[in-house]
Design a protein around this motif. Sequence first.
Motif, PDB file in Angstrom:
ATOM      1  N   ASP A  91      -5.452  10.592   1.280  1.00 40.75           N
ATOM      2  CA  ASP A  91      -6.782   9.970   1.439  1.00 40.75           C
ATOM      3  C   ASP A  91      -6.673   8.444   1.371  1.00 40.75           C
ATOM      4  O   ASP A  91      -7.271   7.740   2.172  1.00 40.75           O
ATOM      5  CB  ASP A  91      -7.747  10.440   0.347  1.00 40.75           C
ATOM      6  N   TYR A  92      -5.900   7.977   0.404  1.00 38.68           N
ATOM      7  CA  TYR A  92      -5.741   6.538   0.216  1.00 38.68           C
ATOM      8  C   TYR A  92      -5.019   5.902   1.403  1.00 38.68           C
ATOM      9  O   TYR A  92      -5.527   4.958   2.020  1.00 38.68           O
ATOM     10  CB  TYR A  92      -4.968   6.256  -1.077  1.00 38.68           C
ATOM     11  N   LEU A  93      -3.842   6.422   1.734  1.00 37.87           N
ATOM     12  CA  LEU A  93      -3.006   5.733   2.705  1.00 37.87           C
ATOM     13  C   LEU A  93      -3.441   5.972   4.151  1.00 37.87           C
ATOM     14  O   LEU A  93      -3.495   5.020   4.940  1.00 37.87           O
ATOM     15  CB  LEU A  93      -1.538   6.126   2.529  1.00 37.87           C
TER      16      LEU A  93
ATOM     17  N   GLU B  21      -7.948   5.900   4.316  1.00 38.92           N
ATOM     18  CA  GLU B  21      -8.552   4.596   4.039  1.00 38.92           C
ATOM     19  C   GLU B  21      -7.738   3.451   4.655  1.00 38.92           C
ATOM     20  O   GLU B  21      -8.223   2.747   5.537  1.00 38.92           O
ATOM     21  CB  GLU B  21      -8.658   4.412   2.518  1.00 38.92           C
ATOM     22  N   LYS B  22      -6.529   3.275   4.218  1.00 31.04           N
ATOM     23  CA  LYS B  22      -5.747   2.090   4.595  1.00 31.04           C
ATOM     24  C   LYS B  22      -5.326   2.095   6.066  1.00 31.04           C
ATOM     25  O   LYS B  22      -5.438   1.078   6.744  1.00 31.04           O
ATOM     26  CB  LYS B  22      -4.525   1.933   3.688  1.00 31.04           C
TER      27      LYS B  22
ATOM     28  N   ASN C  90      -4.892  13.022  -2.697  1.00 32.05           N
ATOM     29  CA  ASN C  90      -5.409  11.687  -3.020  1.00 32.05           C
ATOM     30  C   ASN C  90      -4.551  10.593  -2.401  1.00 32.05           C
ATOM     31  O   ASN C  90      -5.065   9.580  -1.950  1.00 32.05           O
ATOM     32  CB  ASN C  90      -5.511  11.496  -4.533  1.00 32.05           C
ATOM     33  N   ALA C  91      -3.241  10.809  -2.381  1.00 29.21           N
ATOM     34  CA  ALA C  91      -2.348   9.829  -1.757  1.00 29.21           C
ATOM     35  C   ALA C  91      -2.599   9.747  -0.256  1.00 29.21           C
ATOM     36  O   ALA C  91      -2.636   8.655   0.324  1.00 29.21           O
ATOM     37  CB  ALA C  91      -0.897  10.195  -2.054  1.00 29.21           C
TER      38      ALA C  91
ATOM     39  N   ILE D 232       0.210   6.905  -6.687  1.00 32.25           N
ATOM     40  CA  ILE D 232      -0.986   7.739  -6.552  1.00 32.25           C
ATOM     41  C   ILE D 232      -0.576   9.204  -6.420  1.00 32.25           C
ATOM     42  O   ILE D 232      -1.162  10.078  -7.056  1.00 32.25           O
ATOM     43  CB  ILE D 232      -1.841   7.286  -5.347  1.00 32.25           C
TER      44      ILE D 232
ATOM     45  N   GLN E 205       0.829  -1.204   0.000  1.00 33.75           N
ATOM     46  CA  GLN E 205       0.000   0.000   0.000  1.00 33.75           C
ATOM     47  C   GLN E 205       0.862   1.252   0.000  1.00 33.75           C
ATOM     48  O   GLN E 205       0.535   2.234  -0.669  1.00 33.75           O
ATOM     49  CB  GLN E 205      -0.960  -0.022   1.194  1.00 33.75           C
TER      50      GLN E 205
ATOM     51  N   THR F  42       1.078   4.114  -2.934  1.00 33.96           N
ATOM     52  CA  THR F  42       0.869   5.520  -2.588  1.00 33.96           C
ATOM     53  C   THR F  42       1.802   6.429  -3.373  1.00 33.96           C
ATOM     54  O   THR F  42       1.418   7.530  -3.779  1.00 33.96           O
ATOM     55  CB  THR F  42       1.061   5.721  -1.069  1.00 33.96           C
TER      56      THR F  42
END
Length: 130
Positions: free
Chosen positions: A33-35, A38-39, A30-31, A22, A15, A19
């Motif tokens: 938000d993702y890492l 979310e993760k 966005n990176a 991303i 992940q 990132t």
Amino acid sequence: MSYSSMEFHKIWIEQCAATEDIREQFGAKNALDYLIGEKLFTFVMASEQDSEFAAQLPAFVAAIQGLFSAEEIRAYLDHLESAKFLASPEAEIEDEDEDEDEEEPWPANPVLGAAELLRFSRIRQLLQSC
């Protein structure tokens, strides 16, 4: 390495690698938000139930701190706190029309909301240590 060939509680390694892509393609928000959004939230929830996840949490946090500056992390957590945890339900309804990508509104179930707020507080503390 595929998911089936690695220990699931070490998925954070892939992940973090994702990132970087991303961030290059879609930007830092966005990176983050993702890492983190979310993760890391999912990982912390899993760590509350599984000691293997809990044992990996410090390494995951350190990897996040290596990918983003302390200022980027602080600004993201401040945004997340104000957008998700401190916004009034009325403000969230008004904001939905303006930006469909904002965080989900506060959970309707107060127990789940409190658990999510405690998880957020823990994540802030972990990421802002050191």
